[in-house]
Design an enzyme around this catalytic site. Sequence first.
Site, PDB file in Angstrom:
ATOM      1  N   GLU A  56       0.840  -1.207   0.000  1.00  0.00           N
ATOM      2  CA  GLU A  56       0.000   0.000   0.000  1.00  0.00           C
ATOM      3  C   GLU A  56       0.870   1.250   0.000  1.00  0.00           C
ATOM      4  O   GLU A  56       1.981   1.248   0.543  1.00  0.00           O
ATOM      5  CB  GLU A  56      -0.871   0.005   1.271  1.00  0.00           C
ATOM      6  CG  GLU A  56      -2.333  -0.299   1.024  1.00  0.00           C
ATOM      7  CD  GLU A  56      -3.133   0.888   0.487  1.00  0.00           C
ATOM      8  OE1 GLU A  56      -2.708   1.502  -0.523  1.00  0.00           O
ATOM      9  OE2 GLU A  56      -4.178   1.189   1.059  1.00  0.00           O
ATOM     10  N   ASP A  57       0.336   2.311  -0.581  1.00  0.00           N
ATOM     11  CA  ASP A  57       1.068   3.567  -0.582  1.00  0.00           C
ATOM     12  C   ASP A  57       1.142   4.175   0.816  1.00  0.00           C
ATOM     13  O   ASP A  57       2.206   4.571   1.279  1.00  0.00           O
ATOM     14  CB  ASP A  57       0.427   4.562  -1.572  1.00  0.00           C
ATOM     15  CG  ASP A  57      -1.089   4.715  -1.392  1.00  0.00           C
ATOM     16  OD1 ASP A  57      -1.664   4.076  -0.503  1.00  0.00           O
ATOM     17  OD2 ASP A  57      -1.689   5.492  -2.161  1.00  0.00           O
ATOM     18  N   ASP A  87      -3.354   5.329   6.617  1.00  0.00           N
ATOM     19  CA  ASP A  87      -3.887   6.567   7.182  1.00  0.00           C
ATOM     20  C   ASP A  87      -4.843   6.186   8.324  1.00  0.00           C
ATOM     21  O   ASP A  87      -4.385   5.843   9.404  1.00  0.00           O
ATOM     22  CB  ASP A  87      -4.566   7.330   6.032  1.00  0.00           C
ATOM     23  CG  ASP A  87      -5.003   8.733   6.400  1.00  0.00           C
ATOM     24  OD1 ASP A  87      -4.339   9.365   7.218  1.00  0.00           O
ATOM     25  OD2 ASP A  87      -6.015   9.205   5.855  1.00  0.00           O
ATOM     26  N   PHE A 131      -1.162  16.222   4.396  1.00  0.00           N
ATOM     27  CA  PHE A 131      -1.613  15.612   3.150  1.00  0.00           C
ATOM     28  C   PHE A 131      -0.439  15.577   2.173  1.00  0.00           C
ATOM     29  O   PHE A 131       0.112  16.622   1.822  1.00  0.00           O
ATOM     30  CB  PHE A 131      -2.790  16.369   2.542  1.00  0.00           C
ATOM     31  CG  PHE A 131      -3.424  15.609   1.421  1.00  0.00           C
ATOM     32  CD1 PHE A 131      -4.394  14.650   1.683  1.00  0.00           C
ATOM     33  CD2 PHE A 131      -3.027  15.811   0.117  1.00  0.00           C
ATOM     34  CE1 PHE A 131      -4.964  13.910   0.656  1.00  0.00           C
ATOM     35  CE2 PHE A 131      -3.585  15.074  -0.923  1.00  0.00           C
ATOM     36  CZ  PHE A 131      -4.557  14.129  -0.650  1.00  0.00           C
ATOM     37  N   ARG A 165       0.708  12.039  -9.015  1.00  0.00           N
ATOM     38  CA  ARG A 165       1.138  10.654  -8.772  1.00  0.00           C
ATOM     39  C   ARG A 165       2.538  10.393  -9.338  1.00  0.00           C
ATOM     40  O   ARG A 165       3.284   9.568  -8.833  1.00  0.00           O
ATOM     41  CB  ARG A 165       0.184   9.668  -9.450  1.00  0.00           C
ATOM     42  CG  ARG A 165      -1.191   9.572  -8.826  1.00  0.00           C
ATOM     43  CD  ARG A 165      -1.905   8.343  -9.392  1.00  0.00           C
ATOM     44  NE  ARG A 165      -3.344   8.369  -9.167  1.00  0.00           N
ATOM     45  CZ  ARG A 165      -3.944   7.956  -8.055  1.00  0.00           C
ATOM     46  NH1 ARG A 165      -3.232   7.504  -7.049  1.00  0.00           N
ATOM     47  NH2 ARG A 165      -5.256   7.989  -7.934  1.00  0.00           N
TER      48      ARG A 165
HETATM   49  P1  IMP Z   1      -7.094   4.776   4.980  1.00  0.00           P
HETATM   50  O1  IMP Z   1      -8.170   3.801   4.636  1.00  0.00           O
HETATM   51  O2  IMP Z   1      -7.624   5.982   5.692  1.00  0.00           O
HETATM   52  O3  IMP Z   1      -5.909   4.196   5.671  1.00  0.00           O
HETATM   53  O4  IMP Z   1      -6.664   5.408   3.632  1.00  0.00           O
HETATM   54  C1  IMP Z   1      -5.774   4.883   2.779  1.00  0.00           C
HETATM   55  C2  IMP Z   1      -5.899   5.572   1.434  1.00  0.00           C
HETATM   56  O5  IMP Z   1      -6.269   6.959   1.538  1.00  0.00           O
HETATM   57  C3  IMP Z   1      -4.555   5.580   0.771  1.00  0.00           C
HETATM   58  O6  IMP Z   1      -4.344   4.384   0.063  1.00  0.00           O
HETATM   59  C4  IMP Z   1      -4.646   6.808  -0.112  1.00  0.00           C
HETATM   60  O7  IMP Z   1      -5.267   6.470  -1.328  1.00  0.00           O
HETATM   61  C5  IMP Z   1      -5.532   7.764   0.645  1.00  0.00           C
HETATM   62  N1  IMP Z   1      -4.743   8.752   1.425  1.00  0.00           N
HETATM   63  C6  IMP Z   1      -4.600   8.820   2.752  1.00  0.00           C
HETATM   64  N2  IMP Z   1      -3.791   9.832   3.123  1.00  0.00           N
HETATM   65  C7  IMP Z   1      -3.396  10.414   1.974  1.00  0.00           C
HETATM   66  C8  IMP Z   1      -2.504  11.530   1.677  1.00  0.00           C
HETATM   67  O8  IMP Z   1      -1.912  12.172   2.538  1.00  0.00           O
HETATM   68  N3  IMP Z   1      -2.360  11.812   0.360  1.00  0.00           N
HETATM   69  C9  IMP Z   1      -2.968  11.130  -0.642  1.00  0.00           C
HETATM   70  N4  IMP Z   1      -3.787  10.087  -0.407  1.00  0.00           N
HETATM   71  C10 IMP Z   1      -3.997   9.737   0.883  1.00  0.00           C
HETATM   72 MG    MG Z   2      -4.295   3.954  -1.908  1.00  0.00          MG
END
Ligand code: IMP
Ligand code: MG
Length: 198
Positions: A111-112, A115, A164, A177
């Site tokens: 995963e990137d 969050d 962010f 990206r």
């Molecule tokens: P989570 O489900 O809240 O953990 O979100 C994960 C997804 O939210 C990541 O795979 C990203 O696609 C997006 N995301 C969360 N934080 C950021 C950020 O700082 N920049 C860009 N995308 C984010």
């Molecule tokens: Mg993602």
Amino acid sequence: MPQSKKPRPQASKAPRESVKILITGGRIQRRIQEIAKQIRKDFPDEPLHLVSVLKGGVFFLTDLARSISGEVSFDFIAVSSYGQNTHSSGQVRLTRDLDSSVEGKTVIVVEDILDTGMTLQYLLRLFEQRKPKHLRVAVLLDKPERRIADVRADYVGFSIPNEFVVGYGLDYAERYRNLRYVGILTLGSDTKKVVAEK
Ligand code: IMP
Ligand code: MG
């Protein structure tokens, strides 16, 4: 007769975005080498099956896959969050499933960014039902302050503050990206930060 002066075009009212480098491309690449070595050390003899989450995880997956020695295969999955507002509603939905079964495989979810953790929680539940031999998680970035779901990654590139970020796969409205680095996105001259838009 004096020519009437044309009004000057007004400066655009659109807020100007800017990106401040947080992690350079060089640091990202060096860290990926370390993670690749660690993963191979943890599973010395296993074929590894990397599963990346579209689209943010693609660059991390391609660099990681090429840095891990031995047998490696990969696949892609895509999810989206329900809700129209800019903040995630926390409900995750599968929009593209894997091509092949993960049963009996040593699976690394790539995963990137981690969050709130809602996406990863959803994916881990989904994959666990499909009976992989091992299930591990590699994330390039971790924002521990934002965590809601009780999940953690086994391999973390960088822990970052609650900002962010864009670049190296991460987007803002599908842009940025393709940056080689990860940077903090600010909107406009008032330096208003973007908060967790999905
Ligand atoms: P989570 O489900 O809240 O953990 O979100 C994960 C997804 O939210 C990541 O795979 C990203 O696609 C997006 N995301 C969360 N934080 C950021 C950020 O700082 N920049 C860009 N995308 C984010
Ligand atoms: Mg993602």
